[in-house]
Design an enzyme around this catalytic site. Structure first.
Site, PDB file in Angstrom:
ATOM      1  CB  ILE A  24      -9.021  12.846   5.325  1.00  8.02           C
ATOM      2  CG1 ILE A  24      -8.284  11.534   5.642  1.00  8.02           C
ATOM      3  CG2 ILE A  24     -10.249  13.002   6.212  1.00  8.02           C
ATOM      4  CD1 ILE A  24      -7.701  11.495   7.044  1.00  8.02           C
ATOM      5  N   GLY A  25      -7.855  11.716   2.398  1.00 11.05           N
ATOM      6  CA  GLY A  25      -6.698  11.604   1.522  1.00 11.05           C
ATOM      7  C   GLY A  25      -6.855  12.440   0.274  1.00 11.05           C
ATOM      8  CE1 TYR A  51      -9.695   1.498  11.042  1.00  7.55           C
ATOM      9  CE2 TYR A  51     -10.615   2.282  13.116  1.00  7.55           C
ATOM     10  CZ  TYR A  51     -10.011   2.540  11.903  1.00  7.55           C
ATOM     11  OH  TYR A  51      -9.699   3.836  11.556  1.00  7.55           O
ATOM     12  N   GLY A 102      -4.400   5.968   0.031  1.00  9.81           N
ATOM     13  CA  GLY A 102      -5.784   6.243   0.394  1.00  9.81           C
ATOM     14  C   GLY A 102      -6.197   7.630  -0.050  1.00  9.81           C
ATOM     15  CB  ALA A 103      -4.558   9.886  -2.284  1.00 11.02           C
ATOM     16  CB  THR A 104      -8.921   7.681  -4.981  1.00 15.53           C
ATOM     17  OG1 THR A 104      -9.114   6.479  -4.233  1.00 15.53           O
ATOM     18  CG2 THR A 104      -7.657   7.578  -5.820  1.00 15.53           C
ATOM     19  CB  SER A 105     -12.495   8.353  -1.346  1.00 15.93           C
ATOM     20  OG  SER A 105     -11.935   7.330  -0.541  1.00 15.93           O
TER      21      SER A 105
END
Length: 284
Positions: free
Chosen positions: A19-20, A161, A14-17
């Site tokens: 907090i990631g 969720y 989840g690093a392309t937007s």
């Protein structure tokens, strides 16, 4: 609290937007070797250009992508010092993945569990620290081992969720309980209510929280820089054993949780149930 990150390999999903991406930038600046993972090829390419690192692509709604990602990480990373399970999100309405699972459960919990299992030997050899992005929403959820996918209950996206984030927290605590045998430590955290792409498609009450000034003020919505602070701090721990098994609310340790989130027996049974669902040995 934060050690020398030079030479440390940190994998962030989840690093392309959101907090990631913010954490990836900060950890690269601190000297870590960061391996970002994201769903969007376009965003992955942009982040690679920005940071000068290769960003891997995987859609957690497809287990084939998760298995390919694991193979790429094993090929690329002789050591994984930190694995950050940060990918996830909410979908509008009940949906099924191509693997037959409820989408929110798969993308937030089942896919990270699968990746963890596939990387287990490498993580154990590295004595890795596993950081799990959970949510304070978990306190409104109830895990039913006979109905993890909300087939027997009325489906409400927000509750699905919350239950997936409760499963993430129990996953982290079960990992932590096995640290003496595996060498893998784990910690979970709530980043705050973050005004990121996570809430982009929010509807109903969630839309009020993320997309109105009154909602953002009332629920203390923070920006990505603030939301990423606990992720950065926990990924850079000099001695993860000191906080092994803890749940942080932002940077506050031992944060309030629900009764189920403190149930060690439930955590163990959820682990076994998930392994059975995915046809995996429950060894990691």
């Amino acid at each position: 609290m934060v050690g020398n990150l030079a030479g440390k390999t940190i994998v962030i999903t989840g690093a392309t937007s959101g907090i990631g991406a913010t954490a990836a930038r900060a950890l690269v600046a601190q000297g870590a070797t960061v391996v970002p993972v994201g769903r969007s090829p376009q965003r992955a390419a942009a982040l690679s250009d920005e940071l000068g690192v290769e960003t891997l692509v995987a859609d957690y709604a497809r287990f084939t992508d998760v298995r390919r990602l694991a193979a790429e990480l094993l090929d690329r990373c002789p050591v994984i010092d930190v694995l950050v399970h940060n990918a996830g999100g909410v979908v509008n309405g009940r949906q099924r993945t191509e693997d037959g699972h409820e989408t929110t459960l798969q993308t937030n919990y089942l896919a990270p569990y699968l990746l963890q299992s596939l990387l287990h030997d490498r993580l154990a050899a590295s004595r890795a620290n596993v950081v799990v992005t959970s949510s304070a929403a978990h306190r409104s959820a109830r895990i039913r081992l006979d109905d993890l996918e909300y087939d027997k209950r009325r489906y409400i996206g927000g509750l699905a969720y919350a239950a997936a984030k409760l499963a993430d927290l129990l996953f982290s605590r079960e990992l932590a309980s096995r640290a003496k045998e595996t060498g893998i430590t784990s910690v979970a955290f709530h980043p705050g209510t973050v005004a990121s792409d996570f809430g982009r498609d929010a509807k109903g009450f969630s839309k009020f929280i993320y997309h109105t000034r009154a909602g953002r003020r009332l629920f203390g919505v923070v920006d990505n820089d603030e939301g990423a602070r606990p992720l950065i701090a926990l990924a850079g721990l000099s001695d993860p054993q000191q906080v092994n098994g803890q749940y942080f609310d932002r940077l506050k340790p031992d944060a309030p949780t629900s009764k189920q989130a403190r149930d060690a027996d439930l955590a163990a049974r959820l682990w076994e149930t998930t392994a059975d669902m995915l046809g995996l040995p429950a060894v990691s």
